[in-house]
Design a protein around this motif. Structure first.
Motif, PDB file in Angstrom:
ATOM      1  N   VAL A  33       0.863  -1.183   0.000  1.00 30.67           N
ATOM      2  CA  VAL A  33       0.000   0.000   0.000  1.00 30.67           C
ATOM      3  C   VAL A  33       0.903   1.238   0.000  1.00 30.67           C
ATOM      4  O   VAL A  33       2.042   1.185   0.475  1.00 30.67           O
ATOM      5  CB  VAL A  33      -0.945   0.021   1.222  1.00 30.67           C
ATOM      6  N   PRO A  34       0.422   2.362  -0.537  1.00 28.88           N
ATOM      7  CA  PRO A  34       1.283   3.547  -0.702  1.00 28.88           C
ATOM      8  C   PRO A  34       1.950   4.028   0.580  1.00 28.88           C
ATOM      9  O   PRO A  34       3.114   4.459   0.556  1.00 28.88           O
ATOM     10  CB  PRO A  34       0.313   4.596  -1.255  1.00 28.88           C
ATOM     11  N   GLU A  35       1.240   3.971   1.718  1.00 31.03           N
ATOM     12  CA  GLU A  35       1.793   4.543   2.946  1.00 31.03           C
ATOM     13  C   GLU A  35       2.989   3.784   3.507  1.00 31.03           C
ATOM     14  O   GLU A  35       3.682   4.272   4.404  1.00 31.03           O
ATOM     15  CB  GLU A  35       0.706   4.655   4.029  1.00 31.03           C
ATOM     16  N   LYS A  36       3.272   2.603   2.979  1.00 29.18           N
ATOM     17  CA  LYS A  36       4.433   1.839   3.444  1.00 29.18           C
ATOM     18  C   LYS A  36       5.744   2.308   2.802  1.00 29.18           C
ATOM     19  O   LYS A  36       6.815   1.813   3.135  1.00 29.18           O
ATOM     20  CB  LYS A  36       4.234   0.353   3.171  1.00 29.18           C
ATOM     21  N   GLY A  37       5.668   3.252   1.854  1.00 36.36           N
ATOM     22  CA  GLY A  37       6.885   3.844   1.296  1.00 36.36           C
ATOM     23  C   GLY A  37       7.591   3.001   0.256  1.00 36.36           C
ATOM     24  O   GLY A  37       8.771   3.238  -0.042  1.00 36.36           O
ATOM     25  N   LEU A  38       6.891   2.036  -0.317  1.00 40.89           N
ATOM     26  CA  LEU A  38       7.539   1.130  -1.273  1.00 40.89           C
ATOM     27  C   LEU A  38       8.043   1.861  -2.510  1.00 40.89           C
ATOM     28  O   LEU A  38       9.122   1.544  -3.032  1.00 40.89           O
ATOM     29  CB  LEU A  38       6.572   0.007  -1.665  1.00 40.89           C
ATOM     30  N   LYS A  39       7.287   2.834  -2.994  1.00 44.51           N
ATOM     31  CA  LYS A  39       7.721   3.575  -4.180  1.00 44.51           C
ATOM     32  C   LYS A  39       9.086   4.219  -3.945  1.00 44.51           C
ATOM     33  O   LYS A  39       9.989   4.111  -4.783  1.00 44.51           O
ATOM     34  CB  LYS A  39       6.689   4.644  -4.554  1.00 44.51           C
ATOM     35  N   ASN A  40       9.251   4.877  -2.804  1.00 41.23           N
ATOM     36  CA  ASN A  40      10.536   5.509  -2.490  1.00 41.23           C
ATOM     37  C   ASN A  40      11.648   4.480  -2.347  1.00 41.23           C
ATOM     38  O   ASN A  40      12.797   4.737  -2.721  1.00 41.23           O
ATOM     39  CB  ASN A  40      10.421   6.329  -1.206  1.00 41.23           C
ATOM     40  N   LEU A  41      11.306   3.314  -1.798  1.00 42.12           N
ATOM     41  CA  LEU A  41      12.313   2.262  -1.646  1.00 42.12           C
ATOM     42  C   LEU A  41      12.816   1.791  -3.001  1.00 42.12           C
ATOM     43  O   LEU A  41      14.028   1.629  -3.207  1.00 42.12           O
ATOM     44  CB  LEU A  41      11.725   1.088  -0.862  1.00 42.12           C
ATOM     45  N   ILE A  42      11.918   1.561  -3.941  1.00 41.41           N
ATOM     46  CA  ILE A  42      12.334   1.105  -5.269  1.00 41.41           C
ATOM     47  C   ILE A  42      13.192   2.168  -5.951  1.00 41.41           C
ATOM     48  O   ILE A  42      14.244   1.859  -6.535  1.00 41.41           O
ATOM     49  CB  ILE A  42      11.105   0.752  -6.133  1.00 41.41           C
ATOM     50  N   LEU A  43      12.769   3.427  -5.850  1.00 35.78           N
ATOM     51  CA  LEU A  43      13.546   4.519  -6.446  1.00 35.78           C
ATOM     52  C   LEU A  43      14.936   4.611  -5.820  1.00 35.78           C
ATOM     53  O   LEU A  43      15.936   4.810  -6.515  1.00 35.78           O
ATOM     54  CB  LEU A  43      12.804   5.840  -6.279  1.00 35.78           C
ATOM     55  N   ALA A  44      15.002   4.466  -4.490  1.00 37.99           N
ATOM     56  CA  ALA A  44      16.288   4.554  -3.796  1.00 37.99           C
ATOM     57  C   ALA A  44      17.188   3.371  -4.146  1.00 37.99           C
ATOM     58  O   ALA A  44      18.392   3.536  -4.405  1.00 37.99           O
ATOM     59  CB  ALA A  44      16.062   4.614  -2.287  1.00 37.99           C
ATOM     60  N   TYR A  45      16.610   2.184  -4.175  1.00 39.11           N
ATOM     61  CA  TYR A  45      17.389   0.985  -4.491  1.00 39.11           C
ATOM     62  C   TYR A  45      17.984   1.065  -5.894  1.00 39.11           C
ATOM     63  O   TYR A  45      19.120   0.620  -6.134  1.00 39.11           O
ATOM     64  CB  TYR A  45      16.508  -0.253  -4.360  1.00 39.11           C
ATOM     65  N   GLN A  46      17.260   1.651  -6.813  1.00 36.56           N
ATOM     66  CA  GLN A  46      17.740   1.781  -8.176  1.00 36.56           C
ATOM     67  C   GLN A  46      18.940   2.738  -8.289  1.00 36.56           C
ATOM     68  O   GLN A  46      19.610   2.755  -9.308  1.00 36.56           O
ATOM     69  CB  GLN A  46      16.605   2.243  -9.090  1.00 36.56           C
ATOM     70  N   GLN A  47      19.199   3.493  -7.231  1.00 43.75           N
ATOM     71  CA  GLN A  47      20.309   4.452  -7.248  1.00 43.75           C
ATOM     72  C   GLN A  47      21.586   3.902  -6.626  1.00 43.75           C
ATOM     73  O   GLN A  47      22.643   4.526  -6.748  1.00 43.75           O
ATOM     74  CB  GLN A  47      19.905   5.721  -6.489  1.00 43.75           C
ATOM     75  N   ILE A  48      21.512   2.764  -5.939  1.00 42.50           N
ATOM     76  CA  ILE A  48      22.686   2.291  -5.215  1.00 42.50           C
ATOM     77  C   ILE A  48      23.430   1.219  -6.017  1.00 42.50           C
ATOM     78  O   ILE A  48      22.922   0.683  -7.002  1.00 42.50           O
ATOM     79  CB  ILE A  48      22.316   1.749  -3.819  1.00 42.50           C
ATOM     80  N   HIS A  49      24.635   0.915  -5.538  1.00 41.21           N
ATOM     81  CA  HIS A  49      25.472  -0.095  -6.184  1.00 41.21           C
ATOM     82  C   HIS A  49      25.650  -1.259  -5.214  1.00 41.21           C
ATOM     83  O   HIS A  49      26.322  -1.133  -4.189  1.00 41.21           O
ATOM     84  CB  HIS A  49      26.830   0.496  -6.562  1.00 41.21           C
ATOM     85  N   THR A  50      25.033  -2.377  -5.525  1.00 42.50           N
ATOM     86  CA  THR A  50      25.118  -3.547  -4.663  1.00 42.50           C
ATOM     87  C   THR A  50      24.751  -4.797  -5.447  1.00 42.50           C
ATOM     88  O   THR A  50      24.016  -4.731  -6.436  1.00 42.50           O
ATOM     89  CB  THR A  50      24.178  -3.405  -3.447  1.00 42.50           C
ATOM     90  N   GLU A  51      25.271  -5.915  -4.975  1.00 38.48           N
ATOM     91  CA  GLU A  51      24.877  -7.203  -5.525  1.00 38.48           C
ATOM     92  C   GLU A  51      23.712  -7.807  -4.735  1.00 38.48           C
ATOM     93  O   GLU A  51      23.169  -8.838  -5.131  1.00 38.48           O
ATOM     94  CB  GLU A  51      26.060  -8.170  -5.493  1.00 38.48           C
ATOM     95  N   LYS A  52      23.332  -7.152  -3.630  1.00 40.08           N
ATOM     96  CA  LYS A  52      22.212  -7.634  -2.829  1.00 40.08           C
ATOM     97  C   LYS A  52      20.904  -7.431  -3.599  1.00 40.08           C
ATOM     98  O   LYS A  52      20.671  -6.369  -4.179  1.00 40.08           O
ATOM     99  CB  LYS A  52      22.121  -6.883  -1.503  1.00 40.08           C
ATOM    100  N   LYS A  53      20.039  -8.421  -3.564  1.00 37.15           N
ATOM    101  CA  LYS A  53      18.729  -8.293  -4.180  1.00 37.15           C
ATOM    102  C   LYS A  53      17.793  -7.514  -3.259  1.00 37.15           C
ATOM    103  O   LYS A  53      18.033  -7.414  -2.047  1.00 37.15           O
ATOM    104  CB  LYS A  53      18.138  -9.674  -4.457  1.00 37.15           C
ATOM    105  N   LEU A  54      16.751  -6.965  -3.813  1.00 32.03           N
ATOM    106  CA  LEU A  54      15.680  -6.363  -3.031  1.00 32.03           C
ATOM    107  C   LEU A  54      14.472  -7.285  -3.150  1.00 32.03           C
ATOM    108  O   LEU A  54      13.898  -7.446  -4.233  1.00 32.03           O
ATOM    109  CB  LEU A  54      15.329  -4.965  -3.539  1.00 32.03           C
ATOM    110  N   VAL A  55      14.085  -7.891  -2.031  1.00 29.80           N
ATOM    111  CA  VAL A  55      12.930  -8.787  -1.999  1.00 29.80           C
ATOM    112  C   VAL A  55      11.739  -8.031  -1.437  1.00 29.80           C
ATOM    113  O   VAL A  55      11.787  -7.527  -0.309  1.00 29.80           O
ATOM    114  CB  VAL A  55      13.228 -10.036  -1.148  1.00 29.80           C
ATOM    115  N   ILE A  56      10.686  -7.945  -2.223  1.00 27.14           N
ATOM    116  CA  ILE A  56       9.452  -7.265  -1.827  1.00 27.14           C
ATOM    117  C   ILE A  56       8.400  -8.337  -1.582  1.00 27.14           C
ATOM    118  O   ILE A  56       7.866  -8.932  -2.520  1.00 27.14           O
ATOM    119  CB  ILE A  56       9.006  -6.272  -2.917  1.00 27.14           C
ATOM    120  N   ALA A  57       8.139  -8.595  -0.297  1.00 24.65           N
ATOM    121  CA  ALA A  57       7.230  -9.675   0.084  1.00 24.65           C
ATOM    122  C   ALA A  57       5.943  -9.092   0.652  1.00 24.65           C
ATOM    123  O   ALA A  57       5.974  -8.226   1.516  1.00 24.65           O
ATOM    124  CB  ALA A  57       7.899 -10.585   1.112  1.00 24.65           C
ATOM    125  N   GLY A  58       4.822  -9.577   0.153  1.00 25.32           N
ATOM    126  CA  GLY A  58       3.525  -9.099   0.615  1.00 25.32           C
ATOM    127  C   GLY A  58       2.585  -8.920  -0.553  1.00 25.32           C
ATOM    128  O   GLY A  58       3.015  -8.772  -1.697  1.00 25.32           O
TER     129      GLY A  58
END
Length: 204
Positions: A33-58
């Protein structure tokens, strides 16, 4: 809300289903749901450099529209994984084997998923919303609510500093289970009832 003490379990089903292995993914686990901040998380994750995956569960709460929007935002990024709703052993394994847990909420009550993540001994990154920051105190990391740049900075920090992640891990479970044990939550609830009864008698 209160929390139980959970035992970490090895990655079996999550490896078979999603190819996930211990410490190789960042976990977001919540209603989509929007209030959980997922949109900002995806945008932020796309800016970083890592081999770690982002798992979105729910799963989506009321409609599939927001979930579809988030999947479109993630695009074909090879390291962003949507699992859908999870429960049982898969849920336990996701908590048990995450590198760290992230909850970038804009609005919260007392998030049960945050209590559970800490009780599994996870390092947690949350927005500085009082309802999240007050849970972790100094046993986790916060970022400025709604600030994608600051979220990306803190994501990168934890990806680059495994020793810092480990430091928070060693403190998280004992801390949250003492602070939010069911016995303590029951006593605090009883205190509220006692105060309410006293106030009611005085008014009469």
């Amino acid at each position: 809300n209160g929390v139980n003490v959970f035992q970490r379990i090895p990655a079996c089903e999550i490896t078979a289903r999603y190819g996930l292995t211990p410490d190789e993914y960042i976990l977001f686990l919540s209603r989509l749901v929007p209030e959980k901040g997922l949109k900002n998380l995806i945008l932020a994750y796309q800016q970083i450099h890592t081999e770690k995956k982002l798992v979105i569960a729910g799963g989506g709460s009321d409609s599939e529209e927001f979930e579809a929007e988030m999947k479109k935002l993630a695009g074909t990024h090879p390291k962003i994984l949507f699992t859908g709703f999870v429960q049982g052993t898969v849920l336990e394994e996701l908590y048990s084997n995450a590198y760290f847990y992230v909850l970038p909420s804009d609005l919260e009550g007392l998030p049960l998923s945050l209590l559970e993540a800490m009780s599994y001994g996870n390092c947690c990154l949350v927005s500085d919303l009082a309802e999240c920051a007050d849970v972790i105190e100094d046993k986790g990391v916060t970022f400025r609510k709604g600030d994608v740049k600051d979220l990306a900075k803190k994501l990168q920090l934890l990806c680059d500093r495994p020793e810092l992640v480990e430091q928070y891990r060693t403190e998280a479970a004992d801390f949250v289970c003492r602070k939010y044990s069911w016995d303590r939550m029951a006593e605090r609830t009883m205190e509220l009832y006692r105060k309410s009864l006293k106030t009611g008698r005085k008014r009469k």
